[in-house]
Every structure is written in structure tokens, then in C-alpha cells.
Write a protein that holds these residues in place. Structure first.
Motif, PDB file in Angstrom:
ATOM      1  N   LEU A 225      26.283  -6.404  34.712  1.00  0.00           N
ATOM      2  CA  LEU A 225      25.744  -5.590  35.121  1.00  0.00           C
ATOM      3  C   LEU A 225      24.069  -5.716  34.591  1.00  0.00           C
ATOM      4  O   LEU A 225      23.850  -5.167  34.781  1.00  0.00           O
TER       5      LEU A 225
ATOM      6  N   ALA B 222      25.990   4.267  35.361  1.00  0.00           N
ATOM      7  CA  ALA B 222      27.162   3.192  36.153  1.00  0.00           C
ATOM      8  C   ALA B 222      28.120   4.112  36.221  1.00  0.00           C
ATOM      9  O   ALA B 222      28.443   4.598  37.670  1.00  0.00           O
TER      10      ALA B 222
ATOM     11  N   GLN C  87      19.169   1.539  44.673  1.00  0.00           N
ATOM     12  CA  GLN C  87      20.741   1.967  43.980  1.00  0.00           C
ATOM     13  C   GLN C  87      21.881   1.591  44.753  1.00  0.00           C
ATOM     14  O   GLN C  87      22.595   1.001  44.159  1.00  0.00           O
TER      15      GLN C  87
ATOM     16  N   VAL D  86      17.856  -1.559  35.614  1.00  0.00           N
ATOM     17  CA  VAL D  86      17.159  -0.603  36.446  1.00  0.00           C
ATOM     18  C   VAL D  86      17.137   0.100  35.534  1.00  0.00           C
ATOM     19  O   VAL D  86      16.149   0.661  35.638  1.00  0.00           O
TER      20      VAL D  86
ATOM     21  N   GLU E 235      27.335  -3.832  42.372  1.00  0.00           N
ATOM     22  CA  GLU E 235      27.225  -5.396  41.156  1.00  0.00           C
ATOM     23  C   GLU E 235      28.596  -3.922  40.894  1.00  0.00           C
ATOM     24  O   GLU E 235      29.142  -5.439  40.472  1.00  0.00           O
TER      25      GLU E 235
ATOM     26  N   ARG F 236      21.799  -1.737  45.827  1.00  0.00           N
ATOM     27  CA  ARG F 236      21.911  -2.967  45.645  1.00  0.00           C
ATOM     28  C   ARG F 236      23.442  -3.310  43.778  1.00  0.00           C
ATOM     29  O   ARG F 236      24.376  -3.560  43.722  1.00  0.00           O
ATOM     30  N   ALA F 237      22.434  -1.948  42.877  1.00  0.00           N
ATOM     31  CA  ALA F 237      22.853  -1.271  41.941  1.00  0.00           C
ATOM     32  C   ALA F 237      24.713  -0.979  42.359  1.00  0.00           C
ATOM     33  O   ALA F 237      25.369  -1.813  41.890  1.00  0.00           O
ATOM     34  N   GLN F 238      24.752  -0.337  43.061  1.00  0.00           N
ATOM     35  CA  GLN F 238      25.811   0.287  43.451  1.00  0.00           C
ATOM     36  C   GLN F 238      26.800  -1.110  43.896  1.00  0.00           C
ATOM     37  O   GLN F 238      28.222  -1.027  43.511  1.00  0.00           O
TER      38      GLN F 238
ATOM     39  N   ILE G 284      16.037   5.773  41.267  1.00  0.00           N
ATOM     40  CA  ILE G 284      17.200   5.136  42.653  1.00  0.00           C
ATOM     41  C   ILE G 284      16.422   6.256  43.446  1.00  0.00           C
ATOM     42  O   ILE G 284      17.093   5.938  45.225  1.00  0.00           O
TER      43      ILE G 284
ATOM     44  N   PHE H 213      21.813  -6.385  36.898  1.00  0.00           N
ATOM     45  CA  PHE H 213      20.567  -5.639  38.423  1.00  0.00           C
ATOM     46  C   PHE H 213      20.817  -4.085  37.281  1.00  0.00           C
ATOM     47  O   PHE H 213      19.892  -3.597  36.922  1.00  0.00           O
ATOM     48  N   THR H 214      22.076  -3.911  37.302  1.00  0.00           N
ATOM     49  CA  THR H 214      21.863  -2.024  36.999  1.00  0.00           C
ATOM     50  C   THR H 214      21.106  -1.804  35.010  1.00  0.00           C
ATOM     51  O   THR H 214      19.978  -1.096  35.143  1.00  0.00           O
TER      52      THR H 214
END
Length: 521
Positions: free
Chosen positions: A375, A480, A351, A381, A357, A353-355, A344, A377-378
Motif C-alpha cells: 500500500l 486503511a 481519498q 498519505v 489501492e 486513489r487510496a481506496q 482526505i 500510496f496509502t
């Protein structure tokens, strides 16, 4: 925690040193006799097996050493070489000799599924490795015990305890508690730092609370001492033991093997000190942690199971079950965190995009276990990290419990069988551009997490990793929480390097050492 493949890299050097040393000894010395007997037995077994069975193809094996010399390569990890051999010469099922020991490697999803799922019981055994037999007090652990009714009961007890103490709100509470402590230390770093120490501390503190109810200070000397023992375990096991290739040599152990046994005793002292304390204060009406839960399950099983089965579930079996939980909760998890932080940091768009979400789901609060399915997408990852950075690329070895077949070849009873998880998880037939970090490969057109049958970082079948159902929600929650607190980046001027560290060991897939910078969000 280890398998016989780890013998190859340093062991081949040690083998040559040992053989050279033996050549200078008197012909009648015990070590010379052991080597000569081992060579003769191995050679005769090799010839007898070749005549009786249609074994899978593989490279030519030397008497005594087998294929050890061809495996030793400082530039290419053995699991990578196996995939190349499978593609260029031998096909997906390959015979390799570790010293005189016949081994078979499965290098694609089709043959792995045939062996572990369709013929699961045939391949459900565990081979005998002297170092692991000592490490597990006579193969009394779940990970290394052979397939038996006692093993099934032991696994059932462990699963019951895991479901209660490493899931839901309890897991969430423990992770948040430890994250507060460790993230404060990370935030105090004045510049770039290696995250491995923090990832290790995070996992050791979490598992110490879950297993033993121990809430320790960040710099607690006892827990730091256990972490150092595990680091030494990884170093020594990753390079293997010549004693496992030629068991008679355990009577004349190498210095490395002796050091390993010293580390083992340090861990067992810590383990049984805590178990003894729990036994002394045990009350079935006051179950506070995983150890209490396993002690309760043992006492309940004693009333329900036959005396014959319970005789095989001794206090050492209980100790080794807790040891399994402790090790599974620490070693692969901290190395997975090492990988995901590198990935990430090297992909700031992923990174971000995950944040986004995580923020959209949690608002101003920290992520919890109940957010898992919100979550996708996370989670993707994490799943892509477990694919690309699979920590134990050849998994633990299996043993055939009967004469069987796989991929059209004969596999004799008691053959050691390895599944090349790295090759399966990097197969371009399944994974488009497999060397790229692309979490979206785990999402469908609607952005939901999708199942991919060939995604098997926890193995499959009857010997699949006990901790899979725990590791995925735990690692997702940790990831997360980290992304909620920090933006993680590479130091200015640093080049993203996702290549694995060959020196980490033949059966450990780890990134090269790297540094990151964290910024509070």
C-alpha cells in the motif's frame, strides 16, 4: 508529552498577573523574595554566559521574563515565528530565554542532524522540569529521564515488549476488534460530526487492550474518565506552567498547576491499579499483554544486570515505562488521525486513489498488517499527514551533557535545546510547496515509497521517539480500515480549512475543529 515551550502563551499572561500581584505585597514576602532572587540569578547567569561563550544570536531578553513577552502571540504560533526569525534575521540556530533559562532552537535539517546524529551523545540529555519531574515520579520515565545506563536498560525492556505486543497479527487482531466497535458508532451518526471523540475512543480502547488486556465497552465510564483526564492534560500543559520557568514558585502553586496535579493523580491511580492487579496474578508462563511482558523483562533483568543498575529500575520505573507506552499509544496518534481525516475529506481525489489501492490489495477482506508494503500510496498519505500536521512541532527538549557546538556556535553544558520539527518539515528548500497536501512527494517514478532524510516527525538520534516503529504500521492499518469501510467527506457547504489552531497550544500542532460526514462503502 510536554516541554518547556508550552509555558509561553498562558504563562506570559500569568507572569504579568503574578508580577502585578507581587508588586502589591510586602517587600519581604516569600513570593516577592523568590521572584527577586530568580530575576537576579537569571540576569547574572545571562551576563556570565554571554561573556564566556559565543552563543547563537537571538532576540533581546528582559531580566526575569527573558523572551516570554515576545513569544506570546495569539495570531502566530511560536514555532512559526521561530522559522520566520531564522529566515529573516538570526539564521537556523537561535538563542531564546524562557524566563532566566537559556534555550537554543534548531530550525533546519542541517543543524538538527549535526546535533542529534553527528553529536548525538552531546545532546542526549533531558532537562529538569519541575512539572514533568512530578508527573514522572522523579523523572523515572523513558521520555523524561536523563541519559544513563539505567535509561538504556529501561528503553531496551520497553522495546522488547513493544515489538511483541504492538506488531504483527496481535496488533491486527486488536485494531480490527476495536474498529468494529467504533466504526459502528460512526456509521450511526445521522449527519455531520466532529471525529475527534471517535479517534480518541479508538486509540484509548486499542492501548487499554495492549497494555492491560482490558476489553471495554465503548462507553465504559472508567476509560472515558481517563480520556477526559488526557484532554485536560492537553489543555493545561499546552498553556504551560509558570512554575517551570521559576521553580521556587512551586511552593505557592497556581490554581492551574494544582488542577494539573489532581488530573495526574487520577491517571496514576488508574495506572497502578492495573499494574498491581497484574503483579498479583503474574506468571512467567502466562504472558498476556504488554504489562505482563514488561514485568517479565524486569524479572529477567534482575538476574542478568548488576545490583547497581537494578536499584535504579524500581517498580516506579516499571510504572512509568507503562505510562510512556500508554501515552505514546494515545495522544499523538489520535491527533494524527484528526489531521488525516481532515486532509482526505478535503481531497476526495486522493481519498479515492487510496481506496482503489486498498481494494485492489484486499479484495473483500479488511486490511491487515501484512498488507503494509503493498500500500505505498496509502502509506504516502500517512507520511504526508505526519509531515504537514506534525503534532509536536518542537519535540521534547534535549539537554547538552557537555560544552559543545552546533552551526558554528558554542552551546554550554546543561543548555536546553529544542528542534523545530515544524520548520524542518515545512522548509521549501526540501519540500516543494510545503503547505500543500501532496502524498505523491513520497513516491518515486515507479510508485514505490521512497526515503526522504529530512522527514523526521519522530525526531532522530539517541532520543528518537520510542514508538516510531509501532506508530507507523498501527496508524496505517487504522487508516486503511477506515477507508475500506467509509467514504469521508466534509458537510455540504463546508469549506476545507487546513490551517492550524493557534489556540491549541504553543507546542501542539492541531487542526481547527471541523466536522465530517461518513458513508458506508
Amino acid at each position: 508529552m510536554s516541554d518547556l515551550l508550552t509555558t509561553v502563551r498562558a504563562s506570559c499572561r500569568e507572569a504579568l498577573v503574578t508580577v502585578k500581584d507581587v508588586s502589591h505585597r510586602a517587600p519581604g514576602s516569600p513570593t516577592t523574595q523568590a521572584l527577586l532572587v530568580g530575576a537576579l540569578v537569571g540576569f547574572l547567569a545571562y551576563k556570565a554566559t554571554q561573556k564566556r561563550y559565543r552563543l547563537p544570536p537571538g532576540p533581546f531578553a528582559l531580566p526575569l521574563l527573558g523572551n516570554v513577552l515576545s513569544m506570546a502571540d495569539a495570531k502566530e504560533a511560536f514555532y512559526v515565528k521561530l522559522r520566520r526569525w531564522a529566515k529573516e534575521k538570526y539564521g537556523p540556530v537561535i538563542t531564546v530565554y524562557l524566563g532566566p533559562i537559556l534555550c537554543v532552537f534548531l530550525n533546519d535539517a542541517d543543524v538538527a542532524t549535526e546535533a542529534l546524529v553527528k553529536k548525538g551523545e552531546d545532546f542526549a540529555g533531558r532537562p529538569f522540569l519541575h512539572s514533568m519531574d512530578v508527573f514522572t515520579e522523579g523523572s523515572k520515565s523513558i521520555a523524561f529521564a536523563d541519559y544513563s545506563p539505567a535509561w538504556k536498560l529501561q528503553r531496551k525492556i520497553a522495546m522488547q515488549a513493544l515489538r511483541h505486543y504492538m506488531s504483527g497479527k496481535y496488533l491486527e487482531k486488536v485494531v480490527h476488534q476495536v474498529m468494529d466497535m467504533v466504526s459502528d458508532k460512526m456509521a450511526a451518526e445521522p449527519g455531520a460530526f466532529d471525529p475527534h471523540l471517535y479517534n480518541s475512543s479508538l486509540m484509548f480502547h486499542i492501548i487499554a487492550i495492549i497494555c492491560f488486556g482490558e476489553v471495554k465497552a465503548y462507553d465504559d465510564p472508567e476509560l472515558n474518565g481517563i480520556r477526559e483526564i488526557f484532554d485536560k492534560f492537553s489543555s493545561e500543559i499546552g498553556n504551560g506552567f509558570f512554575e517551570d520557568v521559576f521553580p521556587p514558585l512551586r511552593y505557592w502553586p497556581t490554581k492551574k498547576y494544582t488542577r494539573f496535579m489532581g488530573y495526574l493523580q487520577g491517571f496514576l491511580d488508574y495506572l497502578y491499579k492495573n499494574i498491581d492487579q497484574h503483579r498479583a496474578s503474574f506468571s512467567p508462563d502466562n504472558i498476556q499483554d504488554l504489562t505482563d511482558s514488561i514485568l517479565l523483562a524486569q524479572s529477567e533483568a534482575a538476574r542478568e544486570e548488576s545490583a547497581e543498575v537494578m536499584a535504579m529500575l524500581t517498580d516506579q520505573h516499571v510504572g512509568q515505562t507503562i505510562s510512556d507506552m500508554f501515552q505514546a499509544g494515545v495522544d499523538t496518534s489520535r491527533r494524527t488521525l484528526d489531521c488525516v481525516l481532515l486532509y482526505i475529506a478535503g481531497h476526495p481525489d486522493i481519498q479515492k486513489r487510496a481506496q482503489e489501492e486498498i481494494d485492489s490489495v484486499t479484495g473483500s477482506r479488511m486490511p491487515g498488517t501484512g498488507d503494509r508494503h503493498k500500500l505505498p500510496f496509502t502509506q504516502a498519505v500517512l507520511y504526508e499527514t505526519l509531515r504537514l500536521g506534525v503534532v509536536v512541532p518542537t519535540a521534547l527538549p534535549h539537554k547538552t551533557l557537555c560544552d559543545t557546538t552546533v552551526g558554528g556556535y558554542d552551546i554550554p553544558k546543561d543548555t536546553m535545546v529544542f528542534v523545530n520539527q515544524w520548520a524542518i518539515l515545512h522548509d521549501p528548500k526540501t519540500w516543494d510547496q510545503p503547505e500543500e497536501f501532496r502524498p505523491e512527494r513520497f513516491l518515486d517514478d515507479q510508485g514505490n515509497l521512497k526515503k526522504i532524510d529530512c522527514w523526521t516527525p519522530f525526531s532522530a538520534g539517541r532520543r528518537a521517539c520510542l514508538g516510531e516503529t509501532v506508530a507507523k504500521p498501527e496508524l496505517l492499518l487504522i487508516l486503511a480500515c477506515l477507508l475500506k469501510r467509509f467514504t469521508i467527506s466534509l458537510p455540504e457547504g463546508a469549506v476545507y480549512d487546513p490551517e492550524y489552531n493557534v489556540a491549541a497550544g504553543l507546542t501542539i500542532h492541531a487542526p481547527k475543529p471541523y466536522k465530517v460526514v461518513v458513508h458506508k462503502r
